[in-house]
Design a protein around this motif. Structure first.
Motif, PDB file in Angstrom:
ATOM      1  N   GLU A 149       0.825  -1.205   0.000  1.00 42.58           N
ATOM      2  CA  GLU A 149       0.000   0.000   0.000  1.00 42.58           C
ATOM      3  C   GLU A 149       0.866   1.264   0.000  1.00 42.58           C
ATOM      4  O   GLU A 149       0.591   2.222   0.715  1.00 42.58           O
ATOM      5  CB  GLU A 149      -0.971  -0.020   1.183  1.00 42.58           C
ATOM      6  N   GLY A 150       1.928   1.244  -0.811  1.00 44.61           N
ATOM      7  CA  GLY A 150       2.786   2.408  -0.962  1.00 44.61           C
ATOM      8  C   GLY A 150       3.822   2.606   0.123  1.00 44.61           C
ATOM      9  O   GLY A 150       4.579   3.569   0.083  1.00 44.61           O
ATOM     10  N   ARG A 151       3.844   1.717   1.099  1.00 45.26           N
ATOM     11  CA  ARG A 151       4.821   1.846   2.195  1.00 45.26           C
ATOM     12  C   ARG A 151       5.897   0.788   2.061  1.00 45.26           C
ATOM     13  O   ARG A 151       5.609  -0.375   1.752  1.00 45.26           O
ATOM     14  CB  ARG A 151       4.129   1.653   3.552  1.00 45.26           C
ATOM     15  N   LEU A 152       7.135   1.175   2.342  1.00 44.01           N
ATOM     16  CA  LEU A 152       8.232   0.231   2.357  1.00 44.01           C
ATOM     17  C   LEU A 152       8.137  -0.600   3.626  1.00 44.01           C
ATOM     18  O   LEU A 152       8.212  -0.070   4.736  1.00 44.01           O
ATOM     19  CB  LEU A 152       9.578   0.956   2.298  1.00 44.01           C
ATOM     20  N   MET A 153       7.934  -1.906   3.451  1.00 46.95           N
ATOM     21  CA  MET A 153       7.803  -2.807   4.594  1.00 46.95           C
ATOM     22  C   MET A 153       9.171  -3.332   5.045  1.00 46.95           C
ATOM     23  O   MET A 153       9.312  -3.821   6.152  1.00 46.95           O
ATOM     24  CB  MET A 153       6.887  -3.985   4.237  1.00 46.95           C
ATOM     25  N   GLY A 154      10.152  -3.254   4.177  1.00 44.66           N
ATOM     26  CA  GLY A 154      11.498  -3.713   4.493  1.00 44.66           C
ATOM     27  C   GLY A 154      12.175  -4.241   3.250  1.00 44.66           C
ATOM     28  O   GLY A 154      11.580  -4.282   2.176  1.00 44.66           O
TER      29      GLY A 154
ATOM     30  N   ARG B 292       6.641 -12.721   4.675  1.00 47.26           N
ATOM     31  CA  ARG B 292       6.564 -12.164   6.031  1.00 47.26           C
ATOM     32  C   ARG B 292       6.454 -10.635   5.977  1.00 47.26           C
ATOM     33  O   ARG B 292       5.611 -10.039   6.640  1.00 47.26           O
ATOM     34  CB  ARG B 292       7.804 -12.596   6.849  1.00 47.26           C
ATOM     35  N   LEU B 293       7.285 -10.018   5.152  1.00 40.47           N
ATOM     36  CA  LEU B 293       7.222  -8.557   5.023  1.00 40.47           C
ATOM     37  C   LEU B 293       5.921  -8.110   4.340  1.00 40.47           C
ATOM     38  O   LEU B 293       5.336  -7.107   4.738  1.00 40.47           O
ATOM     39  CB  LEU B 293       8.429  -8.044   4.231  1.00 40.47           C
ATOM     40  N   ALA B 294       5.497  -8.835   3.330  1.00 39.18           N
ATOM     41  CA  ALA B 294       4.296  -8.452   2.581  1.00 39.18           C
ATOM     42  C   ALA B 294       3.032  -8.515   3.441  1.00 39.18           C
ATOM     43  O   ALA B 294       2.110  -7.718   3.257  1.00 39.18           O
ATOM     44  CB  ALA B 294       4.142  -9.346   1.356  1.00 39.18           C
ATOM     45  N   THR B 295       3.001  -9.465   4.363  1.00 35.01           N
ATOM     46  CA  THR B 295       1.816  -9.626   5.201  1.00 35.01           C
ATOM     47  C   THR B 295       1.937  -8.904   6.542  1.00 35.01           C
ATOM     48  O   THR B 295       0.980  -8.848   7.312  1.00 35.01           O
ATOM     49  CB  THR B 295       1.529 -11.110   5.470  1.00 35.01           C
ATOM     50  N   GLY B 296       3.116  -8.368   6.822  1.00 37.65           N
ATOM     51  CA  GLY B 296       3.323  -7.646   8.066  1.00 37.65           C
ATOM     52  C   GLY B 296       3.391  -8.522   9.297  1.00 37.65           C
ATOM     53  O   GLY B 296       3.200  -8.063  10.414  1.00 37.65           O
TER      54      GLY B 296
END
Length: 174
Positions: free
Chosen positions: A150-155, A169-173
């Motif tokens: 959603e436009g945010r860098l998760m890692g 893991r990063l994609a789902t938070g």
């Protein structure tokens, strides 16, 4: 804008080759040469012999299946259309290659061929920024993966951390 991008050493392969990438009113040969035409011209005049030779070389190098270089991209398969677009931007002077879903909508054999070309460009020192929704493609072609949600860098992941599980893991938070 295309010529300015090429002069800056940037190549861009958009997600939708039909709407954003190829010029369907031009032949395969001219599609391949759009970014370099100004450099091939002398005194503002096109040099047909130089253009034909370079187009023929690119068609051979990228194994583009076309009956005639002057045929329009609409006469080609989707995979060959994609190879025309990629061949346009994989010139020796391209320093940064931006690829948005470069293997979407093509057959498995052509997909493997395009992946090989992308890896070869990176091995030659071209910086490649790849956007892909295909996990195997990301893992096979990437040294580092940044995950956006959603436009945010998760890692981002690199080295031993770069795995399907890490990306998910990063994609789902979680």
């Amino acid at each position: 804008p295309t010529h300015e991008i090429a002069r800056a050493g940037i190549g861009y392969v958009p997600e939708d080759r039909r709407l954003q990438g190829l010029f369907f009113q031009l032949g395969v040969d001219e599609n391949l040469l759009v970014p370099v035409m100004p450099r091939l011209a002398v005194g503002g005049l096109r040099r047909a012999r130089s253009e034909r030779a370079l187009a023929a070389s690119r068609i051979r190098e990228f194994q583009i299946k076309t009956a005639d270089p002057a045929d329009t991209p609409g006469t080609l398969s989707g995979g060959n259309q994609q190879k025309v677009l990629i061949a346009r931007w994989m010139a020796p002077d391209v320093k940064l290659l931006l690829l948005d879903e470069p293997t979407r909508g093509i057959d498995v054999g052509t997909k493997a061929e395009i992946c090989r070309l992308i890896r070869a460009a990176a091995d030659r020192g071209t910086a490649v920024l790849l956007v892909s929704s295909e996990m195997p493609e990301l893992l096979a072609l990437s040294d580092r993966v940044a995950v956006l949600c959603e436009g945010r860098l998760m890692g981002d992941l690199a080295g031993e951390q770069l795995s399907q599980a890490g990306v998910l893991r990063l994609a789902t938070g979680s």
